[in-house]
Scaffold this motif. Structure first.
Motif, mmCIF file in Angstrom:
data_model
loop_
_atom_site.group_PDB
_atom_site.id
_atom_site.type_symbol
_atom_site.label_atom_id
_atom_site.label_comp_id
_atom_site.label_asym_id
_atom_site.label_seq_id
_atom_site.Cartn_x
_atom_site.Cartn_y
_atom_site.Cartn_z
ATOM 1 N N LEU A 28 0.820 -1.217 0.000
ATOM 2 C CA LEU A 28 0.000 0.000 0.000
ATOM 3 C C LEU A 28 0.849 1.261 0.000
ATOM 4 N N GLU A 29 1.947 1.239 0.729
ATOM 5 C CA GLU A 29 2.842 2.395 0.757
ATOM 6 C C GLU A 29 3.469 2.637 -0.604
ATOM 7 N N SER A 30 3.712 1.555 -1.339
ATOM 8 C CA SER A 30 4.274 1.712 -2.685
ATOM 9 C C SER A 30 3.279 2.364 -3.639
ATOM 10 N N GLU A 31 1.988 2.342 -3.258
ATOM 11 C CA GLU A 31 0.942 2.983 -4.066
ATOM 12 C C GLU A 31 0.564 4.362 -3.516
ATOM 13 N N SER A 57 -9.945 -13.045 0.632
ATOM 14 C CA SER A 57 -9.561 -14.357 1.152
ATOM 15 C C SER A 57 -8.057 -14.579 1.008
ATOM 16 N N LYS A 58 -7.437 -15.062 2.071
ATOM 17 C CA LYS A 58 -6.018 -15.406 2.048
ATOM 18 C C LYS A 58 -5.848 -16.791 1.430
ATOM 19 N N PRO A 59 -4.803 -16.984 0.652
ATOM 20 C CA PRO A 59 -3.833 -15.981 0.185
ATOM 21 C C PRO A 59 -4.422 -15.155 -0.964
ATOM 22 N N PHE A 60 -3.987 -13.922 -1.104
ATOM 23 C CA PHE A 60 -4.500 -13.059 -2.159
ATOM 24 C C PHE A 60 -3.323 -12.443 -2.910
ATOM 25 N N THR A 61 -3.598 -12.021 -4.132
ATOM 26 C CA THR A 61 -2.553 -11.404 -4.957
ATOM 27 C C THR A 61 -2.509 -9.899 -4.696
ATOM 28 N N ILE A 62 -1.455 -9.275 -5.151
ATOM 29 C CA ILE A 62 -1.333 -7.821 -5.019
ATOM 30 C C ILE A 62 -2.472 -7.129 -5.768
ATOM 31 N N ASP A 63 -2.778 -7.627 -6.968
ATOM 32 C CA ASP A 63 -3.852 -7.023 -7.759
ATOM 33 C C ASP A 63 -5.194 -7.127 -7.047
ATOM 34 N N GLU A 64 -5.465 -8.286 -6.424
ATOM 35 C CA GLU A 64 -6.728 -8.455 -5.708
ATOM 36 C C GLU A 64 -6.834 -7.480 -4.541
ATOM 37 N N LEU A 65 -5.735 -7.315 -3.817
ATOM 38 C CA LEU A 65 -5.717 -6.389 -2.690
ATOM 39 C C LEU A 65 -5.975 -4.959 -3.156
#
Length: 367
Positions: free
Chosen positions: A24-27, A106-114
């Motif tokens: 999130l910080e990278s965004e 739902s875990k595990p999730f991808t960066i795109d999903e997050l």
């Protein structure tokens, strides 16, 4: 979408928490973290985040308890809340949604999903805030002039006539004092009506945000509907000089609605019909049952409303105020709509200019 939003992560797993924060910080999001539910609540109070990501399974205070507390606080009651969870059974989803969760990841999730989930919820919340501000602006504009006008006239009468009696009572006949006191009383009753309607409107708005009280009230019912409808309508008709114009065709369905609100409801619907139809025309009040609903129908032979007016019904909106010299706030039908909706009912209005109005109210029958 533009960044700069504050996001709170409540997660007891260090690795997961740090990974999400880094993403999130990278965004360009401003990120705050808490390692358990209690610390998360404290952090939410301090930072007032724009969105909360919270694990479900945590020791001491789980995600459901966190969400319940978040929703009970005024400052965070509408903050977007996303669960991070390995639990995705239907029962878990239902429980979270009932408590006011906005989404699950739902875990595990991808960066795109997050990122997609976060951006979607922030965007929807921004749209919600804009619509809320627009409605508030409209309400402020609509209520300003009507309330000023409607309150000012009786207030001036009360102050003016009472001052005259205080200053001149030694030189006035008893009949003159009685006449002026009658004018003070009339103005006071007019002012009381305005205040009552305004307070009832805001009472309904407050009740809409008090889930616990509303659920308790929904368990109450009104049994003697026939007698209450007759009493309310006859009192209104008598006050307006229309006692011979009211017609009843009533059954006696028990309705799942507290008597206090049922009386307010009937009063607003009946008053609207009596005020906006000419004397010596009939106002019919009919009750019956249809499946699991009680049906109340109010028919008048009045001036009616255009489709544009029907679509614009809302708080403090006045229509046809010239008819019978109406000086109301336009709250009657709005209050009735609100009561029906809060107690799981509905209203339909069929109206055309010059041909009268038919209002049908559907309310749940008592269990």
């Amino acid at each position: 979408m533009s960044k700069g939003y504050k996001i709170l992560i409540i997660e007891d797993n260090n690795d997961v928490r740090e990974n999400i924060a880094e993403i999130l910080e990278s965004e360009d999001y401003e990120v705050f973290v808490a390692e358990n539910g209690k610390l998360g609540l404290d952090e939410a109070g301090k930072t007032q985040p724009d969105l909360i990501l919270c694990d479900v399974m945590m020791p001491a205070m789980d995600g459901y308890e966190v969400l319940k507390s978040i929703r009970e606080r005024v400052a965070t009651s509408t903050t977007p809340f996303i669960f991070l969870t390995a639990k995705n059974t239907r029962e878990d989803l239902r429980k979270g949604m009932q408590l006011g969760a906005d989404d699950y990841i739902s875990k595990p999730f991808t960066i795109d999903e997050l990122l997609e989930s976060v951006e979607t919820r922030l965007k929807k919340h921004e749209e919600f805030k804009q619509k809320s501000e627009q409605k508030l602006n409209e309400l402020t504009q609509n209520m300003g002039v009507p309330i000023t006008n409607v309150i000012n006239e009786p207030m001036k009468a009360i102050i003016g006539f009472s001052k005259m009696i205080m200053m001149e009572h030694n030189n006035m006949e008893k009949s003159e004092i009685a006449e002026f006191m009658s004018l003070v009383y009339t103005a006071g009753m007019k002012l009381s009506k305005v205040v009552r309607k305004t307070m009832l409107y805001y009472k309904m708005e407050a009740l809409a945000h008090n889930t616990e009280e509303l659920e308790n009230l929904r368990k109450e019912s009104t049994v003697n509907t026939k007698a209450l409808i007759e009493d309310v309508c006859r009192e209104l008709a008598n006050d307006l000089g229309r006692i011979d114009d009211i017609v009843f065709l009533l059954e006696n369905p028990a309705i799942q609605l507290p008597s206090e609100y049922f009386i307010d409801f009937v009063k607003e619907i009946a008053e609207n019909a009596l005020l906006y139809s000419p004397k010596r025309t009939k106002v019919k009040v009919i009750t019956g049952m249809d499946a699991d609903k009680a049906v109340i129908t109010v028919i008048d032979e009045g001036i009616g409303m255009t489709s544009e007016q029907l679509g614009a019904i809302g708080a403090f909106r006045q229509f046809n105020k010239e008819f019978n010299n109406q000086e109301g706030l336009g709250l009657g039908l709005t209050i009735a709509h609100r009561i029906a909706k809060l107690f799981q009912g509905s209203i339909t209005i069929n109206s055309n200019p010059g041909s009268g109005t038919i209002i049908k109210i559907f309310l749940p029958l008592s269990h």
